[in-house]
Design a protein around this motif. Structure first.
Motif: not given
Length: 270
Positions: A212-222, A239-243
């Motif tokens: 659930e963490t947005p694909p464009d959230n580079m703060q958490l995916r970068g 992690i399915p269904g989670q942020g």
């Protein structure tokens, strides 16, 4: 199963409190910002039958909140604890704690598994522009203001999301440690990340990211993009269904993913 408190001395003499339970291969857990070891107690309950679980309190949430924090010493703290339990074990860090786990991995050449749950990548001018405001609010003893500005202006949460978080049990727990956020964010921004140095990491590294963490959230995916071509044995696991808060909201699921990632088969309880 009850945990027992231990204190381990770090490189500069600082005593690091850590709560230990279970038996088997060691798993050290490093909590994120604005929280402490208690945020991992729901997950511990699903881990301690299968591993020796050690959950620390980081130095970031102790002492004078107006004092300077050196992120390099947080790396040393994690490394000191890992060595005390056998440095060929596993480390799991969430959010800011994942930054500490990542930094400690350079000090632990025998580390077997490194699990990083959405370490924050703080790139962009707005982080440094918000930092003086956080310090100003802290000096005025406006802790609610610190927490509000951190969520909405530093992290960049939309106001409805930030307000919902603040009114939730998770937010109430985090509010207790909000006074330590300004110095921790300053430490993050003072740390110079050198991607090439992490080519020395031999640990099997898993980057956990919430579906659930947005694909464009580079703060958490970068960091996943920065590390995937640097750390030799690196993978991303959803992690399915989670942020960002699976340790609070889905502790059993997160524990199962952790145990599978460090190749520990769960044992049926007798």
């Amino acid at each position: 199963m009850s945990s027992r408190l231990q204190e381990i001395r770090s490189a500069d003499g600082h005593l690091i409190p850590v709560w230990v339970s279970g038996e088997g291969r060691p798993l050290l857990i490093v909590h994120g910002g604005a929280t402490n070891h208690r945020s991992w107690e729901p997950v511990r309950a699903h881990l301690e039958s299968h591993a020796t679980v050690a959950v620390m309190d980081r130095r970031a949430i102790s002492g004078d909140p107006l004092s300077e924090l050196d992120l390099a010493m947080e790396f040393e703290d994690v490394a000191a604890l890992a060595r005390s339990f056998g440095d060929d074990g596993a480390i799991l860090g969430r959010s800011a704690g994942a930054l500490c786990a990542l930094g400690a991995s350079l000090l632990l050449p025998r580390l077997r598994h490194l699990l990083l749950y959405e370490p924050p990548l703080e790139e962009g001018p707005h982080y440094r522009s918000v930092l003086p405001r956080l310090h100003e609010l802290l000096r005025a003893a406006d802790i609610d203001g610190v927490y509000d500005v951190w969520l909405k202006e530093y992290v960049g949460m939309p106001e409805p999301v930030a307000e919902a978080l603040k009114s939730s049990p998770i937010g109430a727990d985090n509010r207790l440690f909000a006074q330590y956020l300004p110095r921790e964010m300053a430490a993050h921004l003072n740390w110079v990340f050198d991607p090439k140095s992490f080519s020395r990491v031999t640990a099997t590294t898993v980057y956990f990211v919430g579906s659930e963490t947005p694909p464009d959230n580079m703060q958490l995916r970068g960091f996943a993009h920065l590390l995937k071509d640097t750390i030799p044995n690196f993978s991303v696991r959803e992690i399915p269904g989670q942020g960002h808060f699976a340790n609070f909201l889905a502790p059993k699921l997160l524990a199962e993913l952790v145990l599978d990632s460090i190749q520990i088969k769960t044992r049926a309880k007798s």
